[in-house]
Design a protein around this motif. Structure first.
Motif, PDB file in Angstrom:
ATOM      1  N   ASP A  16       0.829  -1.205   0.000  1.00  0.00           N
ATOM      2  CA  ASP A  16       0.000   0.000   0.000  1.00  0.00           C
ATOM      3  C   ASP A  16       0.862   1.252   0.000  1.00  0.00           C
ATOM      4  O   ASP A  16       0.568   2.225  -0.704  1.00  0.00           O
ATOM      5  N   PHE A  20       0.793   4.207  -2.785  1.00  0.00           N
ATOM      6  CA  PHE A  20       0.502   5.614  -2.497  1.00  0.00           C
ATOM      7  C   PHE A  20       1.606   6.528  -3.030  1.00  0.00           C
ATOM      8  O   PHE A  20       1.319   7.601  -3.565  1.00  0.00           O
ATOM      9  N   LEU A  35      -5.855   0.829  -5.084  1.00  0.00           N
ATOM     10  CA  LEU A  35      -6.024   1.309  -3.711  1.00  0.00           C
ATOM     11  C   LEU A  35      -7.496   1.312  -3.310  1.00  0.00           C
ATOM     12  O   LEU A  35      -7.838   0.969  -2.171  1.00  0.00           O
ATOM     13  N   ILE A  72      -8.354   9.124  -0.998  1.00  0.00           N
ATOM     14  CA  ILE A  72      -7.137   8.667  -1.683  1.00  0.00           C
ATOM     15  C   ILE A  72      -6.476   9.824  -2.417  1.00  0.00           C
ATOM     16  O   ILE A  72      -5.251   9.981  -2.395  1.00  0.00           O
TER      17      ILE A  72
END
Length: 258
Positions: A16, A20, A35, A72
């Motif tokens: 993750d 990102f 995501l 996000i």
């Protein structure tokens, strides 16, 4: 969510954190979709908290999904916060705003109500695909209807109920019912507190053992510099110097996140 573009197998194997960083650099929709898929469990958990509150679960789920996308897009991995802590206030805020805005006050033709639901779903999918709010003509083209029909359904959706803010909703058997006032989409007052706590925790993890003791004793345990100096076996001047050093570090770290 449906119609999520598939990313490469290599991207799907990234952590993750790596995703990102990659999304922050590239703004690649495929990366964001991975995501989204990984964090849809948050949407599911939060949406279920609002079941049987007067709005269909599917609509709540779609709105929560938009909130996840917003989170996000806004999340900055460099600040060191947990994404789940960052995303929750955003998603809940979107759900509460939806509860504030929705509710049929007059009898609207069934076809208009159904089209309104399709429009809400289309907004989510087009937002996800294009990374920007869709226009009326985009929604009409996506649904295969006229712009006039889209505008009619959107205008009809403003036939809101006029009800008391003290109206109680059954809270699924819990002792305390939820009032409509509690579902209003105001800015979440705990959002800043969550950010501040995450920032302090990340900052403290960068300090050595003595610095951690000084900052905790001075600012959380209300101890004097003299008390701390006696415990450490050093002079009060040494504690004072270290305290100033810590505060200087804190200011520098804070300047990076504002």
């Amino acid at each position: 969510m449906k119609n999520v573009a598939k990313a490469t197998n290599a991207d799907e194997l990234l952590t993750d954190k790596e995703l990102f960083y990659l999304y922050k650099k590239t703004k690649d929709v495929k990366i964001r979709n991975i995501l989204v898929e990984r964090y849809m469990y948050i949407v599911d958990i939060l949406s279920k908290k609002f079941i049987n509150k007067g709005i269909e679960y599917e609509d709540i789920y779609q709105v929560a999904s938009v909130g996840l996308i917003y989170a996000i897009d806004r999340f900055d991995i460099d600040k060191g916060y947990e994404f789940s802590s960052f995303a929750t206030p955003t998603i809940v805020g979107e759900i509460k705003k939806y509860f504030r805005d929705k509710g049929w006050a007059v009898r609207v033709p069934r076809r208009i109500q159904e089209l309104s639901k399709k429009i809400n779903k289309a907004k989510v999918e087009l937002q996800q695909k294009n990374q920007k709010p869709p226009k009326v003509k985009d929604i009409a083209k996506y649904l295969g209807c006229s712009q006039e029909e889209v505008l009619e359904a959107m205008e009809a959706s403003y036939g809101y109920k006029t009800i008391s803010l003290d109206l109680n909703y059954d809270n699924n058997g819990d002792d305390k019912d939820i009032r409509l006032m509690d579902l209003m989409g105001n800015e979440d007052k705990n959002f800043k507190e969550i950010e501040d706590k995450d920032f302090i925790n990340v900052f403290i993890n960068k300090l050595n053992e003595i610095e951690v003791k000084i900052i905790k004793d001075r600012f959380f345990n209300d101890k004097t510099q003299s008390d701390i100096a006696k415990e450490l076996g050093v002079s009060q001047m040494t504690v004072s110097r270290l305290e100033r050093k810590i505060i200087f570090k804190l200011k520098k770290e804070y300047e990076k996140v504002i």
